[in-house]
Design an enzyme around this catalytic site. Structure first.
Site, PDB file in Angstrom:
ATOM      1  N   CYS A   9     -10.861  10.047  12.347  1.00 21.98           N
ATOM      2  CA  CYS A   9     -10.448   8.680  12.662  1.00 21.98           C
ATOM      3  C   CYS A   9      -9.256   8.656  13.624  1.00 21.98           C
ATOM      4  O   CYS A   9      -8.266   9.378  13.434  1.00 21.98           O
ATOM      5  CB  CYS A   9     -10.085   7.954  11.364  1.00 21.98           C
ATOM      6  SG  CYS A   9      -9.546   6.248  11.584  1.00 21.98           S
ATOM      7  N   ASP A  22       0.800  -1.221   0.000  1.00 24.24           N
ATOM      8  CA  ASP A  22       0.000   0.000   0.000  1.00 24.24           C
ATOM      9  C   ASP A  22       0.835   1.275   0.000  1.00 24.24           C
ATOM     10  O   ASP A  22       0.288   2.375   0.088  1.00 24.24           O
ATOM     11  CB  ASP A  22      -1.004   0.018   1.157  1.00 24.24           C
ATOM     12  CG  ASP A  22      -0.343   0.056   2.519  1.00 24.24           C
ATOM     13  OD1 ASP A  22       0.886   0.125   2.582  1.00 24.24           O
ATOM     14  OD2 ASP A  22      -1.076   0.039   3.520  1.00 24.24           O
TER      15      ASP A  22
END
Length: 306
Positions: free
Chosen positions: A211, A128
């Site tokens: 978050c 990623d």
């Protein structure tokens, strides 16, 4: 080049991955649109690297690409109780840095693929850290579906998975599956209900600025009071929306030695470990915690004990 899927899967499992799928190297228009809207609404906060639209177009990463091989690593750890004077480390970060784990596997897999096909320069690996909408490709490859917490829900392993992959100019057999794009979470909202900061603003929509993981891993700014006050005890990352997902219930923890927490900092950081890190910053090297850095971890720990 005709390389059977069973042969590719056998090699993948041998190298340490838990599952694999193959799909065409094209991101569905629906996923490109959702990504663009996410950026337009500034739900990515100050993660400027997320704005690179090359992630939507694998052809730009590897000209002539014909296949995308998507690998799954299962990393689930024991669920931990919150402790006074200690901060919990998210499951994925308790051992060694998975980017390094994946890079080693990918290098070996590409070497095998080149040898097997008798061709060089035919593939590009990615984890990623490379701009790819890998979750979209994983769904397309039949490995799982999108959960309301925006994570991939693997058909066997739930959400505690990490993705990596290989783009190749070889035409490989695609794994055929039923339509996994259809919603599969029903009326369940456990992940949304479990998020203490309401970062999951709606099913399948995450505002990263709210978050805990964004603030405890990525952000370089001070953590806002409204976020800090709702942190139940994490010092790096967060697993709450995953712990709440029924697809993770009754799942065994990983048996992979690559994700053995004894190879990293384990489940908690307490005052003694923070002091050790402060005195020996090099101990962070090769672990996910290095992304936060010494000062970031000290700062996060101090907020837990205000």
């Amino acid at each position: 080049m005709n390389i059977p899927f069973d042969e590719i899967k056998e090699k993948s499992l041998e190298l340490g991955w838990d599952d694999v799928g193959i799909t065409k190297p094209t991101i569905p228009d629906e996923d490109i649109h959702e990504y663009q809207m996410w950026i337009k609404k500034n739900f990515h906060g100050k993660l400027s690297y997320m704005e690179k639209e090359i992630r939507c177009y694998p052809e730009q990463l590897l000209p002539g690409v014909q296949s995308a091989i998507i690998f799954v690593s299962y990393y689930k750890q024991e669920k931990c109780d919150f402790k006074k004077n200690s901060g919990i480390i998210a499951s994925y970060a308790r051992s060694r840095d998975y980017h390094n784990i994946h890079r080693k596997r990918l290098k070996k897999f590409i070497e095998w693929l080149e040898l097997r096909s008798n061709q060089k320069g035919i593939a590009k690996g990615f984890s990623d850290s490379t701009p790819v909408l890998e979750k979209a490709l994983a769904v397309q490859a039949g490995l799982g579906w999108f959960g309301k917490n925006t994570l991939l829900i693997h058909r066997k392993y739930g959400t505690f998975t990490l993705l990596s992959g290989v783009f190749t100019i070889l035409k490989l057999p695609v794994t055929t599956v039923k339509n996994l794009r259809l919603p599969k979470c029903g009326s369940c909202t456990r992940c949304l209900d479990a998020c203490p900061t309401s970062a999951l603003i709606a099913p399948y929509q995450l505002d990263a600025k709210k978050c805990l993981s964004y603030h405890l891993i990525e952000s370089k700014e001070n953590i806002p009071n409204e976020i800090k006050e709702k942190n139940p005890g994490y010092i790096f990352g967060c697993d709450l929306c995953q712990d709440a997902c029924p697809h993770n219930f009754r799942k065994m923890t990983t048996e992979s030695a690559d994700f053995d927490p004894s190879k990293g900092f384990g489940s908690y950081l307490d005052f003694e470990k923070i002091q050790e890190i402060k005195e020996n910053p090099e101990s962070l090297y090769g672990t996910p915690l290095n992304r936060r850095g010494v000062n970031g971890l000290i700062y996060s720990y101090s907020l837990l004990n205000d």
